[in-house]
Write an enzyme that holds these catalytic residues in place. Structure first.
Site, PDB file in Angstrom:
ATOM      1  N   GLU A  50       1.544  55.528 -19.187  1.00 45.21           N
ATOM      2  CA  GLU A  50       1.540  56.592 -18.184  1.00 45.21           C
ATOM      3  C   GLU A  50       1.166  56.080 -16.794  1.00 45.21           C
ATOM      4  OE1 GLU A  50      -0.494  60.231 -19.435  1.00 45.21           O
ATOM      5  OE2 GLU A  50      -0.127  59.671 -21.520  1.00 45.21           O
ATOM      6  N   ASP A  98      -0.675  57.937 -23.637  1.00 42.68           N
ATOM      7  CA  ASP A  98      -2.038  58.147 -24.118  1.00 42.68           C
ATOM      8  C   ASP A  98      -2.081  58.773 -25.519  1.00 42.68           C
ATOM      9  OD1 ASP A  98      -2.778  57.157 -21.703  1.00 42.68           O
ATOM     10  OD2 ASP A  98      -3.406  59.076 -20.848  1.00 42.68           O
ATOM     11  N   ASP A 149      -3.190  61.255 -27.076  1.00 42.33           N
ATOM     12  CA  ASP A 149      -3.652  62.640 -27.167  1.00 42.33           C
ATOM     13  C   ASP A 149      -2.449  63.581 -27.103  1.00 42.33           C
ATOM     14  OD1 ASP A 149      -2.895  62.598 -24.511  1.00 42.33           O
ATOM     15  OD2 ASP A 149      -4.936  62.674 -23.724  1.00 42.33           O
ATOM     16  N   GLU A 172      -1.160  65.618 -24.773  1.00 46.30           N
ATOM     17  CA  GLU A 172      -0.248  65.502 -23.637  1.00 46.30           C
ATOM     18  C   GLU A 172       0.513  64.179 -23.714  1.00 46.30           C
ATOM     19  OE1 GLU A 172       0.205  68.081 -21.507  1.00 46.30           O
ATOM     20  OE2 GLU A 172      -1.325  69.224 -22.579  1.00 46.30           O
ATOM     21  N   TYR A 231     -10.378  53.482 -16.925  1.00 44.38           N
ATOM     22  CA  TYR A 231      -9.765  54.708 -16.452  1.00 44.38           C
ATOM     23  C   TYR A 231     -10.801  55.801 -16.182  1.00 44.38           C
ATOM     24  CZ  TYR A 231      -6.112  58.086 -15.792  1.00 44.38           C
ATOM     25  OH  TYR A 231      -5.282  59.014 -15.252  1.00 44.38           O
ATOM     26  N   ARG A 254     -10.319  59.161 -15.710  1.00 43.93           N
ATOM     27  CA  ARG A 254     -10.132  60.534 -16.203  1.00 43.93           C
ATOM     28  C   ARG A 254     -10.286  60.502 -17.718  1.00 43.93           C
ATOM     29  NH1 ARG A 254      -6.600  61.329 -11.300  1.00 43.93           N
ATOM     30  NH2 ARG A 254      -5.030  59.921 -12.148  1.00 43.93           N
ATOM     31  N   HIS A 304      -9.223  57.813 -23.982  1.00 42.46           N
ATOM     32  CA  HIS A 304      -9.606  56.621 -23.220  1.00 42.46           C
ATOM     33  C   HIS A 304     -11.038  56.239 -23.558  1.00 42.46           C
ATOM     34  CE1 HIS A 304      -6.067  57.409 -20.711  1.00 42.46           C
ATOM     35  NE2 HIS A 304      -6.430  58.683 -20.751  1.00 42.46           N
TER      36      HIS A 304
END
Length: 647
Positions: free
Chosen positions: A7, A80, A82, A84, A279, A281, A326
DNA sequence: CAGTGAGCGAGCTTCCGCTTGACTT
């Protein structure tokens, strides 16, 4: 050549370094397909079929992936791990469209983790993708069905949403608690006593809530005999804080530096892009094993064995809605306490935030700090008084991560049980209970996270949204709801209570987990929500009265109609901010400028006041109150001389 | 950079979450 798709472009660069020339790495830059902005994009009559389309503005990223895929051997989609991320992976697969793709996941960006992932590819997890669809469709239905009702019943351009409306509701309800709060009087009664050395004890076995009682207690205490009744010594251990997540980092930077979430996040972004931190976020406190090992070496070399616990510390994420895609936020090189950062406009912020992240992280692997705590109980007739002392015995992790606002050592003298003490002074102090505190950015983010509302990538934007919509105002760092915010929150909570219950999101997450596990169909989850919601929509649309927004009164008659019709001046909020108008509008159309003075005279004509003005929704400028007689105006704050205006 | 509110009704506004870059709120 094989292709890996992630991403973030920064992640892509890091992976290229690990993997060498046999792999190309490309980034999607977040989502590449979404519902169209200009229409609902959900067919509620066809089982909520979503209309995912390539996103406007992502043409380049999409094109890039298409071209690179054509030439690639194996294609690994490493978005990622997850909900999303799985949706993005699915969209990438659709765009590549040649059946050559494999899905891989890793939770930390280390060579070992990535190689391990490549060795164990899988297919797309369609249950997880379905959970994302459900989340997306629900948010779209709530936002795009309720906002138009607000346009009709309250004011044009307003918005409602599962997340933003809850944020506003929190602030509105807190304001109500503050308004209805009645301060309670109470007294704290201290006595200074002494044997060889003087120390202070506090009355603990009697509640005193008025002056009369206080006087009586003081009177009795003055005559009493003071005897040491009990001494308790204990060792208190304090473990370090877990490493930062987005939420805790934002809260801490707000508390220590007074930074906005936005400033913290954009500084963190720069650190991340320079490869200095992981990362930024994230909702996880997990740490790569290799990073822990390096940190332990560093602690041993730098502080010695005493500061190194026997075993590494690993932390568990407590937040129930966490997706843990993450690592925690940590320095990529734990042995670098001060990175070299080129001098730019932002370098001071970067150094400051890096240092905080570094200290928090290294400290989280350091030894427990130890305090000696002493409690001395003193009897004075029927009264019991107590002194508490605390001495830092071993600083441990606190050597590095000192927390502001923590009390200094309080050292109590050596006394023995049974010893009689001499009274020096009685010190009664009148106090009042304090109302609940207004929300600031830190406490709002903390509360939203606890409710599971919003995600690391959205905390800062939520705070912007509710201010842009003029639902809340921030002054001296604290949020106050506007009359529009109050009207909208009340209207929505009254008419659509279930959607804005504080546990709505948590319940939604439970359902989404069931979808992700394959135990429920996403259409069923959405259907269960939408049926009653649609009914409610229809009845509110038909029956609800238009909402009147409270106006702020200036307590002055209208200069145009005040005499004959008793019009009064009120403050209204329009497209361009606040303005003054007549309460009798539309019968009287008097308007005037609303002056927000900054407390200085016009630098040009020296007669008018400098006032804050707005153009459009955002842009502020400074102008003279005597406009149009004086045409002075400036983009820059005339109070600030040369100094940089760090936002 | 000098407007605004209601309602009339052209055409428009609006969600959350994932990224960064452009730009300063």
């Amino acid at each position: 050549m094989n292709l890996i798709i992630v991403e973030s472009p920064t992640k892509a660069k890091t992976l290229s370094r690990f993997l060498g020339s046999s792999y190309g790495v490309e980034a999607t830059m977040g989502h590449i397909k979404d519902l169209p902005k200009s229409k609902l994009g959900v067919d509620v009559d066809k089982n909520f079929a979503p209309d995912y389309q390539p996103m406007v503005g992502k043409e380049e990223a999409i094109k890039n992936i298409e071209t690179k895929s054509k030439k690639a051997g194996k294609i690994y989609i490493a978005t990622d791990p997850d909900r999303e991320g799985e949706a993005i992976a699915n969209h990438v697969k659709e765009i590549v469209g040649n059946g050559k793709t494999k899905r891989i996941v890793f939770h930390e960006i280390t060579k070992e983790a990535v190689e391990e992932a490549i060795a164990h590819p899988r297919g797309i997890d369609h249950h997880l993708v379905d959970a994302q669809i459900a989340r997306r469709v629900l948010d779209r239905l709530v936002g795009y069905k309720l906002s138009p009702i607000l346009w009709k019943k309250v004011r044009r351009g307003l918005s409602a949403g599962r997340v933003q409306t809850v944020a506003v509701r929190l602030i509105v309800e807190r304001e109500r608690e503050i308004e209805k709060f009645k301060a309670q009087e109470y007294w704290e009664i201290y006595c200074d006593v002494k044997k060889d050395q003087q120390f202070r004890v506090q009355l603990i076995n009697k509640k005193v809530d008025n002056k009369k009682t206080a006087d009586k207690v003081v009177h009795n205490l003055k005559k009493a005999k003071y005897v040491v009744a009990n001494i308790k010594r204990s060792e208190v251990k304090k473990n370090p804080y877990p490493p930062f997540t987005t939420s805790t980092m934002s809260q801490t930077a707000s508390r220590l530096f007074g930074w906005s979430a936005r400033r913290t996040m954009s500084t963190a972004q720069k650190l991340y892009e320079r490869g200095l931190i992981t990362y930024h976020r994230t909702d996880s406190v997990n740490i790569a094993v290799s990073a822990v090992a390096k940190t332990r070496e560093y602690i041993k070399a730098q502080f010695g064995d005493r500061y190194l616990p026997d075993a590494p510390r690993f932390y568990k994420t407590t937040s129930k809605s966490a997706q843990e895609a993450h690592e925690a936020i940590r320095p990529t090189k734990p042995d670098v306490s001060q990175p070299k950062i080129k001098k730019t406009k932002w370098s001071a912020d970067m150094v400051k935030l890096y240092s905080l992240i570094w200290k928090r992280f290294v400290a989280c692997q350091m030894a427990t700090s130890i305090f000696d705590r002493t409690t001395i109980d003193v009897k004075a007739g029927d009264y019991l008084l107590r002194a508490s002392g605390q001495i830092l015995k071993f600083d441990g992790w606190k050597k590095l991560y000192a927390v502001k606002m923590e009390a200094d050592d309080v050292i109590l003298p050596e006394v023995a049980v049974g010893v009689t003490l001499q009274l020096v002074k009685v010190d009664p102090q009148q106090k009042f209970t304090q109302p609940p505190a207004k929300f600031n950015e830190a406490s709002l983010i903390k509360t939203l996270e606890e409710l599971g509302v919003g995600r690391p990538s959205t905390y800062a934007p939520i705070i912007s949204t509710i201010q842009t919509r003029q639902y809340v105002e921030k002054s001296e760092g604290k949020f106050t709801p506007t009359n529009i915010g109050i009207a909208v929150a009340d209207f929505l909570v009254k008419n659509f209570e279930s959607v804005f219950e504080y546990d709505f999101t948590a319940e939604m997450e439970n359902d989404l987990d069931r979808v992700a596990d394959g135990d429920k169909k996403w259409q069923g989850v959405i259907g269960g929500f939408y049926k009653p919601f649609e009914k409610k929509l229809k009845s509110v649309e038909k029956n609800a009265k238009r909402v009147k927004i409270e106006t702020e009164k200036l307590n002055k008659p209208c200069p145009k109609c005040g005499k004959e019709s008793k019009g009064e001046l009120v403050v209204r909020v329009g497209r361009f901010g606040k303005f003054v108008s007549c309460s009798r509008f539309p019968d009287c159309d008097y308007t005037d400028r609303y002056e927000e003075r900054i407390g200085m005279r016009c630098p040009d004509c020296k007669k008018g006041h400098v006032i804050i003005k707005k153009t459009g929704k955002w842009k502020k400028f400074f102008g003279c109150s005597r406009y149009p007689d004086c045409k002075w105006a400036s983009w820059k704050d005339p109070r600030v001389k040369k100094e940089k205006t760090a936002s």
